[in-house]
Design an enzyme around this catalytic site. Structure first.
Site, mmCIF file in Angstrom:
data_model
loop_
_atom_site.group_PDB
_atom_site.id
_atom_site.type_symbol
_atom_site.label_atom_id
_atom_site.label_comp_id
_atom_site.label_asym_id
_atom_site.label_seq_id
_atom_site.Cartn_x
_atom_site.Cartn_y
_atom_site.Cartn_z
ATOM 1 N N ARG A 95 0.832 -1.205 0.000
ATOM 2 C CA ARG A 95 0.000 0.000 0.000
ATOM 3 C C ARG A 95 0.862 1.248 0.000
ATOM 4 N NH1 ARG A 95 0.417 3.862 2.790
ATOM 5 N NH2 ARG A 95 0.406 2.675 4.722
ATOM 6 N N LEU A 136 11.648 14.067 0.858
ATOM 7 C CA LEU A 136 11.561 15.126 1.868
ATOM 8 C C LEU A 136 12.434 14.783 3.075
ATOM 9 C CD1 LEU A 136 10.236 17.772 2.899
ATOM 10 C CD2 LEU A 136 8.454 16.342 3.932
ATOM 11 N N PRO A 139 18.509 12.181 6.539
ATOM 12 C CA PRO A 139 19.089 11.370 7.622
ATOM 13 C C PRO A 139 18.955 12.029 8.992
ATOM 14 C CG PRO A 139 20.556 11.349 5.725
ATOM 15 C CD PRO A 139 19.460 12.336 5.404
ATOM 16 N N THR A 169 10.606 5.647 -0.088
ATOM 17 C CA THR A 169 9.967 4.498 -0.724
ATOM 18 C C THR A 169 10.147 4.582 -2.239
ATOM 19 O OG1 THR A 169 8.336 4.247 1.042
ATOM 20 C CG2 THR A 169 7.756 3.322 -1.099
ATOM 21 N N ARG A 282 -9.563 -23.644 16.520
ATOM 22 C CA ARG A 282 -8.554 -24.200 17.428
ATOM 23 C C ARG A 282 -9.216 -24.715 18.717
ATOM 24 N NH1 ARG A 282 -3.239 -26.023 18.256
ATOM 25 N NH2 ARG A 282 -2.380 -25.186 20.197
ATOM 26 N N GLY A 354 -1.209 -17.773 19.620
ATOM 27 C CA GLY A 354 -0.115 -18.411 20.332
ATOM 28 C C GLY A 354 1.130 -18.518 19.462
ATOM 29 N N GLU A 378 5.079 9.315 8.018
ATOM 30 C CA GLU A 378 4.026 10.297 7.699
ATOM 31 C C GLU A 378 3.530 11.005 8.967
ATOM 32 O OE1 GLU A 378 3.452 10.784 4.625
ATOM 33 O OE2 GLU A 378 3.794 8.919 3.547
ATOM 34 N N HIS A 381 3.204 8.939 15.792
ATOM 35 C CA HIS A 381 2.043 8.965 16.683
ATOM 36 C C HIS A 381 2.107 10.191 17.599
ATOM 37 C CE1 HIS A 381 -1.209 6.856 18.884
ATOM 38 N NE2 HIS A 381 -0.661 7.373 19.968
#
Length: 398
Positions: A95, A136, A139, A169, A282, A354, A378, A381
Site C-alpha cells: 500500500r 523530503l 538522515p 519508498t 482451534r 499463540g 508520515e 504517533h
C-alpha cells in the site's frame, strides 16, 4: 495455511456506501485476493517488491485514483480510501508503494506543476509505465522537515541540487523523484523539483536489513551537483513568497496520511479476521474451541469495537474531504488512532494464535512488523498528538 478473508462489518456500514464505492472495494479486494495474497509472504521473506503487479494496478486505476483527468480514475476520496484499505489488508509496504505514487508524486505534480509537467508525467505515472518517489525526509531530519539541509541554487536557466534524503519508498526503482530543497536565491524557501533519476550526480541506494515493510523498496538518495532545467521546478510549490514554503510538502503528506488512515483499518481487519477464524477452529481444554473462553472473547470484542470506531472515523473524514471541509487535524486524528488500533489488533491476534502467530502461515507477525513503521512514518504517533493538541488549545508544543 491461513484463512480466506470473510469481510468485517459489525455495524452494517456497507449500507452507507454507494454502489460505486462498493464496486471499487470489491475490485480492490479481488485484486488483493487473486494477485497479492498468494505471493506476499514470499515477497516479505525475500525482500522482494512484486513489480509484476504494477501494470495490473495501472489498468485498474489505482494510481492517482482520486485525481481528475490525465488518465486518472477520478474516484471520490472515500473510494480511494477503500482501495487503500484493501491494499493494506494485503500488505502495508505494498500500500505504501501505491500511496507514494499517488499522494506523494502524482498529487504534487497535479497540484503544483505546470501544464507541461502534468501532461508529461501524470499519464505515464497513472498507467504505471513510470514510477516516482518523494524526497523530503533526510538522515538528520524526520519529524522536523524544516531543518532540511538539501539546497537548490539558481544558475542561469538551471537549478543545481545538493543533499541527502533517507527512508524514501521506491527510490531505486523510480524514473522521477519529487525532491524538496531550500532555494539559496530565495532566502531558503522550500520548493519542489522534479529530478529525473538518470541525471548525473543523482544516486539512489537500497536500505537493507529492515524487519518491516520488506515487500516495498526503501532507499536513500544522494544529490551531488545535480543540474535540472528551471522548467523542472514545480512552479506553484513553496508559495507564497516570504513563507518557509513547507506548506506544499505538508499538503502532500496530508494526502498520504489520509490514505494511511484507511489502510491501517485493512491491516487491523486482516489480523482480527484471522484471529476470529482461528479461535473458532482451534480446540483446547475439554475439546472446545478457544473462542468459547472469556479471555479470548474479550480480545476479539476489543478488536471489533476499535475497528468499527476506526471505520466510522475514516468514513466521516472521507466524506468531509469529498465535501472540501476536512482539516489537517482531522486527518491527523484518523491516522494516529487507526494505526495505533491496527497495531494493537496485531498484538492481540498474535496472542490468540499463540506460537502459530509468529509463523508466516498467518499474516499476523508481518502486519505487526509493518505497522511499527506505519506508526512512525508520515508523522509519528506523538507528533500527531501535538498537531491535534495545537488545534484544540491554540498553543504549539513542538
Amino acid at each position: 495455511m491461513g484463512f480466506k478473508f470473510q469481510g468485517v462489518d459489525f455495524l452494517h456500514l456497507d449500507s452507507y456506501f454507494s454502489e460505486d464505492e462498493l464496486l471499487v472495494r470489491r475490485t480492490a479486494r479481488d485484486f488483493v485476493e487473486d494477485n497479492l495474497v498468494p505471493i506476499i509472504e514470499e515477497c516479505f521473506r525475500t525482500e522482494r517488491f512484486p513489480r509484476e503487479l504494477v501494470p495490473v494496478m495501472g489498468e485498474l486505476g489505482f494510481f492517482g485514483a482520486n485525481l481528475e483527468g490525465y488518465g486518472c480514475a477520478g474516484m471520490s476520496n472515500v473510494e480511494y480510501g477503500l482501495v487503500m484499505q484493501e491494499l493494506e489488508r494485503g500488505d502495508s509496504g505494498f500500500r505504501s508503494f501505491v500511496s507514494v505514487q499517488s499522494a506523494l508524486v502524482m498529487y504534487p505534480i497535479y497540484t503544483f506543476g505546470s501544464d507541461e509537467q502534468k501532461n508529461t508525467w501524470l499519464p505515464a505515472l497513472a498507467s504505471g509505465e513510470k514510477l516516482g518517489c518523494f524526497g523530503l525526509t533526510e538522515p538528520g531530519f524526520g519529524s522536523n522537515p524544516g531543518g532540511m539541509m538539501t539546497t537548490a541554487r539558481k544558475s542561469g536557466d538551471e537549478y543545481i541540487l545538493n543533499g541527502e534524503k533517507m527512508w524514501i519508498t521506491s527510490g531505486t526503482i523510480s524514473d522521477v523523484a519529487v525532491v524538496w530543497a531550500k532555494v539559496d536565491n530565495e532566502d531558503g524557501r522550500v520548493r519542489g523539483f522534479l529530478v529525473e533519476t538518470d541525471r548525473p550526480g543523482f544516486r539512489a541506494y537500497d536500505v537493507h536489513g529492515k524487519w518491516s515493510l520488506r515487500a516495498s523498496v526503501t532507499s536513500g538518495l544522494s544529490l551531488q551537483e545535480v543540474h535540472v532545467p528551471a522548467s523542472n521546478l514545480l512552479p506553484k510549490s513553496g508559495l507564497p513568497e516570504g513563507s518557509s514554503g513547507l506548506k506544499s510538502a505538508l499538503m502532500c503528506l496530508n494526502q498520504a496520511r489520509y490514505g494511511i488512515s484507511w489502510g491501517a483499518i485493512g491491516a487491523g481487519m486482516a489480523c482480527y479476521d484471522t484471529a476470529l477464524q482461528y479461535a473458532k477452529a482451534r480446540k483446547q481444554f475439554r475439546n472446545e474451541p478457544i473462542a468459547s473462553h472469556q479471555l479470548v472473547q474479550d480480545k476479539l470484542v476489543w478488536m471489533i469495537s476499535e475497528i468499527s470506531k476506526a471505520q466510522l472515523l475514516s468514513l466521516h473524514v472521507g466524506r468531509l474531504k469529498d465535501a472540501g471541509k476536512v482539516g489537517h487535524e482531522h486527518i491527523s486524528m484518523a491516522k494516529r488512532n487507526n494505526v495505533w488500533m491496527a497495531l494493537e489488533c496485531a498484538r492481540l491476534s498474535r496472542d490468540i494464535l499463540g506460537a502459530n502467530g509468529i509463523t508466516e502461515d498467518y499474516p499476523i507477525m508481518r502486519h505487526m512488523m509493518n505497522l511499527e513503521s506505519v506508526k512512525t512514518y508520515e508523522g509519528t504517533h506523538d507528533i500527531h498528538s501535538l498537531v491535534i493538541g495545537h488545534t484544540i488549545t491554540g498553543l504549539p508544543a513542538y
